[in-house]
Write a protein that holds these residues in place. Structure first.
Motif, PDB file in Angstrom:
ATOM      1  N   VAL A 144     -15.472  -9.305  11.905  1.00  0.00           N
ATOM      2  CA  VAL A 144     -14.248  -9.003  12.764  1.00  0.00           C
ATOM      3  C   VAL A 144     -13.230  -8.603  11.619  1.00  0.00           C
ATOM      4  O   VAL A 144     -13.067  -9.707  10.613  1.00  0.00           O
ATOM      5  CB  VAL A 144     -13.759 -10.022  13.580  1.00  0.00           C
ATOM      6  CG1 VAL A 144     -12.495  -9.617  14.218  1.00  0.00           C
ATOM      7  CG2 VAL A 144     -14.841 -10.134  14.828  1.00  0.00           C
ATOM      8  N   ARG A 145     -12.591  -7.690  11.642  1.00  0.00           N
ATOM      9  CA  ARG A 145     -11.579  -7.238  10.806  1.00  0.00           C
ATOM     10  C   ARG A 145     -10.084  -7.422  11.440  1.00  0.00           C
ATOM     11  O   ARG A 145      -9.980  -6.986  12.479  1.00  0.00           O
ATOM     12  CB  ARG A 145     -11.746  -5.839   9.961  1.00  0.00           C
ATOM     13  CG  ARG A 145     -10.913  -5.407   9.005  1.00  0.00           C
ATOM     14  CD  ARG A 145     -11.010  -4.020   8.753  1.00  0.00           C
ATOM     15  NE  ARG A 145     -12.216  -3.994   7.749  1.00  0.00           N
ATOM     16  CZ  ARG A 145     -12.202  -4.293   6.409  1.00  0.00           C
ATOM     17  NH1 ARG A 145     -11.100  -4.517   5.780  1.00  0.00           N
ATOM     18  NH2 ARG A 145     -13.225  -4.081   5.641  1.00  0.00           N
ATOM     19  N   VAL A 146      -9.131  -7.857  10.702  1.00  0.00           N
ATOM     20  CA  VAL A 146      -7.985  -8.012  11.155  1.00  0.00           C
ATOM     21  C   VAL A 146      -6.936  -7.199  10.328  1.00  0.00           C
ATOM     22  O   VAL A 146      -7.122  -7.279   8.933  1.00  0.00           O
ATOM     23  CB  VAL A 146      -7.614  -9.431  11.022  1.00  0.00           C
ATOM     24  CG1 VAL A 146      -6.053  -9.521  11.495  1.00  0.00           C
ATOM     25  CG2 VAL A 146      -8.151 -10.395  12.211  1.00  0.00           C
ATOM     26  N   TRP A 147      -5.958  -6.629  10.879  1.00  0.00           N
ATOM     27  CA  TRP A 147      -4.758  -5.886   9.975  1.00  0.00           C
ATOM     28  C   TRP A 147      -3.457  -6.509  10.563  1.00  0.00           C
ATOM     29  O   TRP A 147      -3.528  -6.646  11.808  1.00  0.00           O
ATOM     30  CB  TRP A 147      -4.723  -4.468  10.263  1.00  0.00           C
ATOM     31  CG  TRP A 147      -6.059  -3.768   9.660  1.00  0.00           C
ATOM     32  CD1 TRP A 147      -6.132  -3.006   8.482  1.00  0.00           C
ATOM     33  CD2 TRP A 147      -7.309  -3.283  10.285  1.00  0.00           C
ATOM     34  NE1 TRP A 147      -7.302  -2.462   8.268  1.00  0.00           N
ATOM     35  CE2 TRP A 147      -8.090  -2.620   9.601  1.00  0.00           C
ATOM     36  CE3 TRP A 147      -7.671  -3.692  11.600  1.00  0.00           C
ATOM     37  CZ2 TRP A 147      -9.194  -2.141   9.770  1.00  0.00           C
ATOM     38  CZ3 TRP A 147      -9.016  -3.091  11.924  1.00  0.00           C
ATOM     39  CH2 TRP A 147      -9.837  -2.443  11.107  1.00  0.00           C
ATOM     40  N   VAL A 148      -2.783  -7.005   9.655  1.00  0.00           N
ATOM     41  CA  VAL A 148      -1.423  -7.116   9.977  1.00  0.00           C
ATOM     42  C   VAL A 148      -0.371  -6.249   9.445  1.00  0.00           C
ATOM     43  O   VAL A 148      -0.359  -6.142   8.089  1.00  0.00           O
ATOM     44  CB  VAL A 148      -1.047  -8.902   9.698  1.00  0.00           C
ATOM     45  CG1 VAL A 148       0.406  -9.086  10.132  1.00  0.00           C
ATOM     46  CG2 VAL A 148      -1.924  -9.624  10.446  1.00  0.00           C
ATOM     47  N   LEU A 149       0.351  -5.760  10.080  1.00  0.00           N
ATOM     48  CA  LEU A 149       1.761  -4.786   9.738  1.00  0.00           C
ATOM     49  C   LEU A 149       2.943  -5.593   9.939  1.00  0.00           C
ATOM     50  O   LEU A 149       3.333  -5.689  11.252  1.00  0.00           O
ATOM     51  CB  LEU A 149       1.344  -3.485  10.254  1.00  0.00           C
ATOM     52  CG  LEU A 149       0.277  -2.955  10.078  1.00  0.00           C
ATOM     53  CD1 LEU A 149       0.043  -1.450  10.786  1.00  0.00           C
ATOM     54  CD2 LEU A 149      -0.139  -2.518   8.348  1.00  0.00           C
ATOM     55  N   PRO A 150       3.785  -5.860   9.044  1.00  0.00           N
ATOM     56  CA  PRO A 150       4.995  -6.380   9.512  1.00  0.00           C
ATOM     57  C   PRO A 150       6.134  -5.515  10.084  1.00  0.00           C
ATOM     58  O   PRO A 150       5.898  -4.331   9.375  1.00  0.00           O
ATOM     59  CB  PRO A 150       5.447  -7.115   7.877  1.00  0.00           C
ATOM     60  CG  PRO A 150       4.716  -6.188   7.069  1.00  0.00           C
ATOM     61  CD  PRO A 150       3.445  -5.870   7.690  1.00  0.00           C
TER      62      PRO A 150
ATOM     63  N   THR B  79       0.754  -1.276  -0.017  1.00  0.00           N
ATOM     64  CA  THR B  79       0.075   0.015  -0.046  1.00  0.00           C
ATOM     65  C   THR B  79       1.010   1.266  -0.028  1.00  0.00           C
ATOM     66  O   THR B  79       2.171   0.967   0.172  1.00  0.00           O
ATOM     67  CB  THR B  79      -0.980   0.226   1.408  1.00  0.00           C
ATOM     68  OG1 THR B  79      -0.221   0.264   2.337  1.00  0.00           O
ATOM     69  CG2 THR B  79      -1.601  -1.227   1.531  1.00  0.00           C
ATOM     70  N   ASN B  80       0.231   2.496   0.011  1.00  0.00           N
ATOM     71  CA  ASN B  80       1.133   3.690   0.187  1.00  0.00           C
ATOM     72  C   ASN B  80       1.897   3.763   1.385  1.00  0.00           C
ATOM     73  O   ASN B  80       2.775   4.359   1.525  1.00  0.00           O
ATOM     74  CB  ASN B  80      -0.051   4.994  -0.022  1.00  0.00           C
ATOM     75  CG  ASN B  80      -0.456   4.948  -1.402  1.00  0.00           C
ATOM     76  OD1 ASN B  80      -0.216   4.531  -2.253  1.00  0.00           O
ATOM     77  ND2 ASN B  80      -1.592   5.549  -1.479  1.00  0.00           N
ATOM     78  N   ALA B  81       1.166   3.059   2.556  1.00  0.00           N
ATOM     79  CA  ALA B  81       1.845   3.038   3.508  1.00  0.00           C
ATOM     80  C   ALA B  81       2.760   1.846   3.938  1.00  0.00           C
ATOM     81  O   ALA B  81       3.203   1.594   5.241  1.00  0.00           O
ATOM     82  CB  ALA B  81       0.798   3.181   4.801  1.00  0.00           C
ATOM     83  N   GLY B  82       3.071   1.114   3.088  1.00  0.00           N
ATOM     84  CA  GLY B  82       3.875  -0.098   3.241  1.00  0.00           C
ATOM     85  C   GLY B  82       2.848  -1.397   3.222  1.00  0.00           C
ATOM     86  O   GLY B  82       1.789  -1.133   2.639  1.00  0.00           O
ATOM     87  N   THR B  83       3.709  -2.645   3.354  1.00  0.00           N
ATOM     88  CA  THR B  83       2.962  -3.810   3.205  1.00  0.00           C
ATOM     89  C   THR B  83       2.161  -4.195   4.297  1.00  0.00           C
ATOM     90  O   THR B  83       2.426  -4.060   5.310  1.00  0.00           O
ATOM     91  CB  THR B  83       3.966  -4.868   3.055  1.00  0.00           C
ATOM     92  OG1 THR B  83       4.792  -4.705   2.056  1.00  0.00           O
ATOM     93  CG2 THR B  83       3.467  -6.403   2.543  1.00  0.00           C
ATOM     94  N   MET B  84       0.929  -4.807   4.006  1.00  0.00           N
ATOM     95  CA  MET B  84       0.035  -5.245   5.157  1.00  0.00           C
ATOM     96  C   MET B  84      -1.072  -6.130   4.566  1.00  0.00           C
ATOM     97  O   MET B  84      -0.882  -6.605   3.445  1.00  0.00           O
ATOM     98  CB  MET B  84      -0.624  -4.222   5.698  1.00  0.00           C
ATOM     99  CG  MET B  84      -1.832  -3.400   4.754  1.00  0.00           C
ATOM    100  SD  MET B  84      -2.820  -2.149   5.602  1.00  0.00           S
ATOM    101  CE  MET B  84      -1.606  -0.986   5.888  1.00  0.00           C
ATOM    102  N   GLY B  85      -1.548  -7.028   5.600  1.00  0.00           N
ATOM    103  CA  GLY B  85      -2.531  -7.980   5.292  1.00  0.00           C
ATOM    104  C   GLY B  85      -4.061  -7.539   5.960  1.00  0.00           C
ATOM    105  O   GLY B  85      -3.967  -6.992   7.309  1.00  0.00           O
ATOM    106  N   VAL B  86      -4.866  -7.931   5.561  1.00  0.00           N
ATOM    107  CA  VAL B  86      -6.253  -7.538   5.896  1.00  0.00           C
ATOM    108  C   VAL B  86      -6.908  -8.724   5.717  1.00  0.00           C
ATOM    109  O   VAL B  86      -7.012  -9.563   4.630  1.00  0.00           O
ATOM    110  CB  VAL B  86      -6.999  -6.357   5.183  1.00  0.00           C
ATOM    111  CG1 VAL B  86      -8.284  -6.191   5.865  1.00  0.00           C
ATOM    112  CG2 VAL B  86      -6.042  -5.060   5.544  1.00  0.00           C
ATOM    113  N   GLY B  87      -7.776  -9.035   6.821  1.00  0.00           N
ATOM    114  CA  GLY B  87      -8.644 -10.201   6.742  1.00  0.00           C
ATOM    115  C   GLY B  87     -10.107  -9.969   7.440  1.00  0.00           C
ATOM    116  O   GLY B  87     -10.226  -9.031   8.233  1.00  0.00           O
TER     117      GLY B  87
END
Length: 201
Positions: free
Chosen positions: A171-177, A154-162
């Protein structure tokens, strides 16, 4: 970890303010961290959308449903913490090692999305404050009443969303490495968190 916490704090207030929008082009609660004037969704008791009658009774946003100790192995093990940012809106999990991922959980109901869970899934890649995730969303069978995951840059870096559907709750999950991780690994971590969340419902 410090950078992840900062990103979570900057992105989520905007996302949560838009969470009640009824337009499919605006993604409710699209990113982690920050505060919201919304309260956690309450179980409606009406059963899930597929008629099975299952409803979720957990509240992931006050950090009571999943402990830091339960989350830590999914993020990479080690000593972790779970905290609700000032103003609430989500529960953020991090480890003492800043090179390991940070995760955040928030919760809405299907009624908060235009077209319900289908609308939430259609807009999973849109992250308020970070742009659009450059990746392909994939349904994950066997988790809750439905689940979907996406990971990419993304513009803010790599992430995961579930997303996982639990009765009427989403339920929403965000993962930021914390450091460079492959999208496959981010997807694996995000999926593992969705499985943990569903196991608590």
């Amino acid at each position: 970890m410090r950078a992840n916490r900062g990103l979570i704090t900057l992105i989520l207030p905007l996302a949560l303010l838009l969470s009640a929008c009824g337009d499919d082009d605006t993604e409710p609660s699209s990113a982690p961290g920050g505060s919201s004037s919304e309260s956690a969704p309450v179980d409606s008791g009406e059963g899930d959308s597929d008629g099975s009658g299952a409803t979720a009774t957990l509240n992931v946003m006050d950090c009571s449903a999943i402990t830091a100790e339960e989350m830590a192995p999914l993020l990479g093990d080690g000593v972790g913490s779970a905290e609700v940012p000032p103003g609430g809106g989500n529960c953020t999990y991090s480890l003492d090692d800043p090179s390991l991922p940070t995760a955040a959980l928030s919760q809405l109901t299907v009624n908060d999305y235009a077209d319900g869970f289908d609308g939430a899934k259609a807009n999973i890649a849109n992250v308020v404050g970070a742009g659009t995730i450059d990746g392909t969303a994939s349904d994950v069978p066997g988790i809750g009443d439905g689940a979907v995951v996406i990971a990419g840059s993304t513009n803010a870096g790599t992430m995961g969303v579930g997303l996982v559907l639990l009765g009427e709750d989403v339920v929403r999950v965000w993962v930021l490495p914390g450091s460079d991780l492959s999208t496959d690994r981010i997807t694996e971590i995000t999926t593992g968190i969705l499985e943990l969340v569903a196991s608590k419902a």
